[in-house]
Design an enzyme around this catalytic site. Sequence first.
Site, PDB file in Angstrom:
ATOM      1  N   GLY A  84      37.227  34.203  37.366  1.00  0.00           N
ATOM      2  CA  GLY A  84      37.929  34.895  36.091  1.00  0.00           C
ATOM      3  C   GLY A  84      38.533  36.197  36.782  1.00  0.00           C
ATOM      4  O   GLY A  84      38.392  36.662  37.721  1.00  0.00           O
TER       5      GLY A  84
ATOM      6  N   LYS B 213      45.936  45.059  38.531  1.00  0.00           N
ATOM      7  CA  LYS B 213      45.036  44.722  39.449  1.00  0.00           C
ATOM      8  C   LYS B 213      44.261  45.990  40.068  1.00  0.00           C
ATOM      9  O   LYS B 213      44.747  47.075  40.556  1.00  0.00           O
ATOM     10  CB  LYS B 213      45.639  43.997  40.444  1.00  0.00           C
TER      11      LYS B 213
ATOM     12  N   ASP C 296      32.996  45.956  40.902  1.00  0.00           N
ATOM     13  CA  ASP C 296      33.253  47.015  40.465  1.00  0.00           C
ATOM     14  C   ASP C 296      34.576  47.355  39.602  1.00  0.00           C
ATOM     15  O   ASP C 296      34.696  48.113  38.676  1.00  0.00           O
ATOM     16  CB  ASP C 296      33.261  48.384  41.221  1.00  0.00           C
TER      17      ASP C 296
ATOM     18  N   ASP D 166      40.957  28.819  43.266  1.00  0.00           N
ATOM     19  CA  ASP D 166      41.457  30.195  42.385  1.00  0.00           C
ATOM     20  C   ASP D 166      42.549  31.028  42.780  1.00  0.00           C
ATOM     21  O   ASP D 166      42.919  31.788  41.993  1.00  0.00           O
ATOM     22  CB  ASP D 166      40.167  30.996  42.052  1.00  0.00           C
ATOM     23  N   ASN D 167      42.885  31.019  43.851  1.00  0.00           N
ATOM     24  CA  ASN D 167      44.035  31.743  44.379  1.00  0.00           C
ATOM     25  C   ASN D 167      45.342  31.006  44.704  1.00  0.00           C
ATOM     26  O   ASN D 167      46.150  31.426  45.157  1.00  0.00           O
ATOM     27  CB  ASN D 167      43.710  32.171  45.723  1.00  0.00           C
TER      28      ASN D 167
ATOM     29  N   ASP E  37      47.694  36.293  45.165  1.00  0.00           N
ATOM     30  CA  ASP E  37      46.449  37.111  45.541  1.00  0.00           C
ATOM     31  C   ASP E  37      46.391  37.402  46.977  1.00  0.00           C
ATOM     32  O   ASP E  37      45.791  36.721  47.865  1.00  0.00           O
ATOM     33  CB  ASP E  37      45.141  36.139  45.160  1.00  0.00           C
TER      34      ASP E  37
HETATM   35  P1  AMP Z   1      39.440  36.835  45.552  1.00  0.00           P
HETATM   36  O1  AMP Z   1      38.744  36.389  46.524  1.00  0.00           O
HETATM   37  O2  AMP Z   1      40.127  38.319  45.817  1.00  0.00           O
HETATM   38  O3  AMP Z   1      40.380  35.891  44.939  1.00  0.00           O
HETATM   39  O4  AMP Z   1      38.498  37.135  44.435  1.00  0.00           O
HETATM   40  C1  AMP Z   1      37.456  36.189  43.843  1.00  0.00           C
HETATM   41  C2  AMP Z   1      36.919  36.544  42.358  1.00  0.00           C
HETATM   42  O5  AMP Z   1      36.377  37.894  42.614  1.00  0.00           O
HETATM   43  C3  AMP Z   1      37.716  37.019  41.328  1.00  0.00           C
HETATM   44  O6  AMP Z   1      37.379  36.451  40.210  1.00  0.00           O
HETATM   45  C4  AMP Z   1      38.121  38.154  41.351  1.00  0.00           C
HETATM   46  O7  AMP Z   1      38.596  38.843  40.047  1.00  0.00           O
HETATM   47  C5  AMP Z   1      36.485  38.692  41.646  1.00  0.00           C
HETATM   48  N1  AMP Z   1      36.728  40.198  42.371  1.00  0.00           N
HETATM   49  C6  AMP Z   1      37.086  40.428  43.592  1.00  0.00           C
HETATM   50  N2  AMP Z   1      37.093  41.814  43.864  1.00  0.00           N
HETATM   51  C7  AMP Z   1      36.441  42.328  42.703  1.00  0.00           C
HETATM   52  C8  AMP Z   1      36.084  43.605  42.339  1.00  0.00           C
HETATM   53  N3  AMP Z   1      36.144  44.685  43.061  1.00  0.00           N
HETATM   54  N4  AMP Z   1      35.511  43.725  40.993  1.00  0.00           N
HETATM   55  C9  AMP Z   1      35.475  42.668  40.365  1.00  0.00           C
HETATM   56  N5  AMP Z   1      35.811  41.545  40.578  1.00  0.00           N
HETATM   57  C10 AMP Z   1      36.338  41.300  41.775  1.00  0.00           C
HETATM   58 MG    MG Z   2      41.732  35.664  43.611  1.00  0.00          MG
END
Ligand code: AMP
Ligand code: MG
Length: 503
Positions: free
Chosen positions: A103, A127, A139, A266-267, A276
């Site tokens: 999410g 973002k 965070d 998810d990306n 992303d």
């Molecule tokens: P990503 O690998 O960047 O596509 O992120 C995978 C998941 O981790 C997604 O649900 C992002 O929203 C969540 N996510 C990544 N970094 C953070 C962060 N600093 N705080 C909260 N959620 C994160």
């Molecule tokens: Mg992502």
Amino acid sequence: MTINISDTAAAPAQQTGALPSFGNRFAELPPAFYTRLQPTPLPAPYLVGFSEDAAATIGLTAAALQDPDFLDLFTGNRIGAGSQPLAAVYSGHQFGVWAGQLGDGRAISLGDVAAADGRGRIELQLKGSGKTPYSRMGDGRAVLRSSIREFLCSEAMAALGIPTTRALAVTGSDQRVQRETAESAAVVTRMAPSFVRFGSFEHWYYNQRFDELKVLADAVLAQFYPELLAQANPYKALLTEVTRRTAELMAQWQAVGFMHGVMNTDNMSILGLTLDYGPFGFMEAFDPRHICNHTDQQGRYSYQMQPRIGQWNCFALGQAMLPLVGSVEDTEAALAGYEAVFEARQEQLLHAKLGLATVRPEDEQLIDAMFAILRENRVDFTLFFRRLGELRVGEPQADEPIRDLIIDRPAFDAWAVQYRARLQAEGSDDGRRRLAMHAVNPKYVLRNYLAQVAIEKAQQRDFSEVAKLQAILRRPYDEQPEHEQYAELPPGWASHLEVSCSS
Ligand code: AMP
Ligand code: MG
């Protein structure tokens, strides 16, 4: 009397500093699809970057920056008119493994505004704007470094002509967030018609909530693929079309040497957009096994794997859509187009990169031999194709700039004999070919070290290099002789640069 056209064009109606009033299309989905919430404010925001090109897609100009609320609106400190902020739920496969619920853990959608071209609506998302119920251990923040990378690359990809989410602005704050070290926080305002992901579909499928699965598919069809509603099986048509777009996108990534780095489901965008930006990279010294993401030890998302992973992800989407499509046969039929689309597009793009106007049986061998030379000599991908465009059929003695990139020059010379013969066989004209090749082989790409220089200056509160790089990458196919150094080989120190998932 003369009429000053520029005066009439500058009528008040052109004044587009007015910030948009939001609609909330995604919020019309049932509440299970999202959580309504407010962004967490960031103190004393400042502007790091702004894209006039992205702004123009929603009818804004740089005059919007004069709005006293601009910074607060695009940092999440103030909510714009009509906006009902929310974070969406989705799930996904990460590195090939089912990861369950993910999410928007740090992205908050503000709502949508009208596209300037009158074609639909554009969703705006912040973002890095604070925790959401989907933040898990995170965070909710994004660091300045990764926000600048996403901003620059989204806009660079758009300028390259590759489908992508856009970035309107980056704002920064001196508030610190902890990664490997303490870094400053930032917010990117991203824009896309939709941020729905393959993982949004997987979410409902793996939770066995097929009613919601259908609601999602119906909304995506109605809003983004209305022409498919007339088909006998619109869900099958949707899967077919997303598969097609994904295959096209992979061919386009490969052709410019773009590596996404984290092709988790998810990306993956349901609209076929690059989505992303994390530890992405552009190919420099050519190596098909190159892994741009330091965290990806296995090389699942290496350059050469991207097309196959794109297909794997379509299969994951197909699995999730199976209850809607109705049968395994229809699902397989929808997915079956991937390879043919990818190969056709790749062939077309490679021919264009080599300046070949026709397709001949011997081309495969010619292209394979070229990639073998690039690989064995670790030739800079971008420079090679750009310089190849300067080749003149009758003047092998003028090949020096290309040969300079290659250690095994006899190998290149032998290949060039073949290439020249091939060009001659189709009566290729040097001047026209040069123009055609320069229109598809970018001179300027977002090399990691260029981003790094801009980031380090920005961390000292000097955003001039972000703006400069953005301006150069806006015209990636133009010569821009005044910026020659931005097209050169990366300096020695750049080989130590590593990008990871930390962002
Ligand atoms: P990503 O690998 O960047 O596509 O992120 C995978 C998941 O981790 C997604 O649900 C992002 O929203 C969540 N996510 C990544 N970094 C953070 C962060 N600093 N705080 C909260 N959620 C994160
Ligand atoms: Mg992502």
